[in-house]
Design an enzyme around this catalytic site. Sequence first.
Site, short mmCIF file in Angstrom:
data_model
loop_
_atom_site.label_atom_id
_atom_site.label_comp_id
_atom_site.label_asym_id
_atom_site.label_seq_id
_atom_site.Cartn_x
_atom_site.Cartn_y
_atom_site.Cartn_z
N CYS A 46 0.81 -1.23 0.00
CA CYS A 46 0.00 0.00 0.00
C CYS A 46 0.84 1.28 0.00
O CYS A 46 0.32 2.36 -0.24
CB CYS A 46 -0.96 0.01 1.19
SG CYS A 46 -2.08 -1.38 1.14
N HIS A 100 -3.19 7.21 2.94
CA HIS A 100 -3.59 5.96 2.28
C HIS A 100 -4.97 5.55 2.80
O HIS A 100 -5.19 5.45 4.00
CB HIS A 100 -2.54 4.87 2.57
CG HIS A 100 -3.04 3.50 2.29
ND1 HIS A 100 -3.62 3.17 1.09
CD2 HIS A 100 -3.08 2.38 3.06
CE1 HIS A 100 -3.98 1.90 1.13
NE2 HIS A 100 -3.67 1.40 2.32
N ASN A 153 -10.27 0.39 0.13
CA ASN A 153 -8.81 0.40 0.16
C ASN A 153 -8.30 -0.17 -1.16
O ASN A 153 -8.44 -1.37 -1.41
CB ASN A 153 -8.34 -0.44 1.35
CG ASN A 153 -6.83 -0.49 1.50
OD1 ASN A 153 -6.10 -0.15 0.58
ND2 ASN A 153 -6.38 -0.92 2.66
O1 UT7 Z 1 -3.82 -1.17 3.61
C1 UT7 Z 1 -2.70 -1.67 4.30
C2 UT7 Z 1 -2.80 -1.45 5.74
N1 UT7 Z 1 -4.04 -1.92 6.25
C3 UT7 Z 1 -4.62 -1.32 7.26
O2 UT7 Z 1 -4.13 -0.32 7.72
C4 UT7 Z 1 -5.86 -1.91 7.82
C5 UT7 Z 1 -5.71 -2.01 9.30
N2 UT7 Z 1 -6.79 -2.65 10.04
C6 UT7 Z 1 -8.09 -2.29 9.99
O3 UT7 Z 1 -8.51 -1.47 9.22
C7 UT7 Z 1 -8.99 -2.89 11.04
O4 UT7 Z 1 -8.20 -3.54 12.00
C8 UT7 Z 1 -10.06 -3.87 10.50
C9 UT7 Z 1 -11.08 -3.13 9.65
C10 UT7 Z 1 -9.41 -4.99 9.70
C11 UT7 Z 1 -10.80 -4.47 11.68
O5 UT7 Z 1 -11.36 -3.44 12.47
P1 UT7 Z 1 -11.08 -3.33 14.03
O6 UT7 Z 1 -11.85 -2.20 14.52
O7 UT7 Z 1 -9.59 -3.32 14.23
O8 UT7 Z 1 -11.71 -4.68 14.56
P2 UT7 Z 1 -11.06 -5.72 15.56
O9 UT7 Z 1 -10.18 -6.67 14.82
O10 UT7 Z 1 -10.48 -5.01 16.74
O11 UT7 Z 1 -12.36 -6.48 16.05
C12 UT7 Z 1 -13.39 -5.83 16.81
C13 UT7 Z 1 -14.61 -6.72 16.83
C14 UT7 Z 1 -14.28 -8.17 17.14
O12 UT7 Z 1 -15.37 -8.70 17.87
P3 UT7 Z 1 -15.29 -8.82 19.46
O13 UT7 Z 1 -14.07 -9.65 19.77
O14 UT7 Z 1 -15.17 -7.42 19.97
O15 UT7 Z 1 -16.59 -9.48 19.82
C15 UT7 Z 1 -14.20 -8.82 15.78
O16 UT7 Z 1 -14.48 -10.20 15.84
O17 UT7 Z 1 -15.21 -6.72 15.52
C16 UT7 Z 1 -15.27 -8.07 15.04
N3 UT7 Z 1 -15.04 -7.99 13.61
C17 UT7 Z 1 -16.02 -7.88 12.71
N4 UT7 Z 1 -17.37 -7.81 12.88
C18 UT7 Z 1 -18.11 -7.69 11.76
C19 UT7 Z 1 -13.85 -8.00 12.93
N5 UT7 Z 1 -14.06 -7.87 11.61
C20 UT7 Z 1 -15.41 -7.80 11.45
C21 UT7 Z 1 -16.25 -7.67 10.32
N6 UT7 Z 1 -17.57 -7.61 10.52
N7 UT7 Z 1 -15.75 -7.57 9.05
#
Ligand code: UT7
Length: 367
Positions: free
Chosen positions: A116, A258, A288
């Site tokens: 990216c 980005h 993205n």
């Molecule tokens: O482009 C290159 C670089 N990439 C990035 O910079 C992306 C970086 N990461 C992100 O954008 C985020 O980490 C994600 C969008 C991938 C995930 O979002 P998050 O706010 O970090 O979610 P998380 O992994 O902390 O999970 C929070 C909750 C979890 O549930 P519990 O444990 O709180 O019950 C996950 O299981 O959200 C849940 N979850 C989802 N729920 C619905 C994780 N992904 C999803 C989903 N839909 N797609």
Amino acid sequence: MSTEIPTAVICGLGTCLPPRVLSNEDVRRRGVLDTTDEWIRSRTGIARRRQADNGTSTGDLAVAAGRAAEASARAHADLVLVATTTPDRRCPATAPEVAHRLGLGTIPAFDLAAVCSGFLYGITVATALLRTGVCARPLVIGAEKYSSIVDPLDRDTAVIFGDGAGAVLLRPGVRSEPGAIAGVDWGADGAGSDLIAITAGGSRQSDTSRRLCREDRYFRMQGREVYGHAVRRMTASSLAVLGQVGWQPGTVEAFIGHQANQRILDSVADRVGIAPRHRYGNIRDVGNTAAASIPLAMADTATHNRVRPGSRTLLTAFGGGLTWGAIALRWPSAVPGARDPEPRTTDTTPHPTHRRKQQWKPSTTTS
Ligand code: UT7
């Protein structure tokens, strides 16, 4: 004669987005994912993204964006650099064929793999080559077909990524003019190389292995961990480049990061000290798009005349590798062009041998 420091100046901007729009609900239904439109919008800022059809490759998107950038600049490139994570083939690079299809003859052309951060890395390399006289009109293209590497069943990545391409043409100029690159900062940390990766398909693990599992075949990202690195690295790199060029964060009038996640972008902008009214992007509509995301967001902003040419601008990116970077520049005056994906044809019309010294003419061929 001007005594100003010579640098690279963005003189053309072009984009290509495949016409097919996938809503969050489309993505959810396709992978039968345990997610919702509400979750995706509120946690990432993404409402929809584009998806190229099976017959369209990264190179097709790159050719269209490159052609639009050349038309915007009314000039031809003398070097082509394609930043991509999704090359048409593992070998050879995609850029030489893109240059050929643009009718640019035998000019140098190569790919750059910085995930990216690829577009910002590309601008950094092109600026250095231009400043040393190796080229005068480098064309930097960020082009991606992430739909070819993302697992539709993986909700961590399927809801985020989209396809598209953006390109800029650079020319020599001075630091005070619109489009001028004022400073760059970049870095990498291979200790985090497993956080964003496709495990198989390289020399370490061949993708001809019969035991290849889904986990190894597709692009994987450890989202939560990457999130923290992205905020820290983009913030530090932004502050480093602003310090280098002597701009106070409060004087930056355009910030484009980005387009990874709206929450990441807001965190970085808050930490650097950029007011909300100076933040631009189009993550809601395209998701993205990895190496294509910054030129796509720049073109969208320029199309709507949101920033005055010459304004102090900060770009920053973070991606797999881990890699990151930030660029300080003057907002360009170029009017962006946009093209539809160009299909690869079997047209055997001889292409011009070398256009380096030719005058720019609008090109109508598609191969
Ligand atoms: O482009 C290159 C670089 N990439 C990035 O910079 C992306 C970086 N990461 C992100 O954008 C985020 O980490 C994600 C969008 C991938 C995930 O979002 P998050 O706010 O970090 O979610 P998380 O992994 O902390 O999970 C929070 C909750 C979890 O549930 P519990 O444990 O709180 O019950 C996950 O299981 O959200 C849940 N979850 C989802 N729920 C619905 C994780 N992904 C999803 C989903 N839909 N797609």
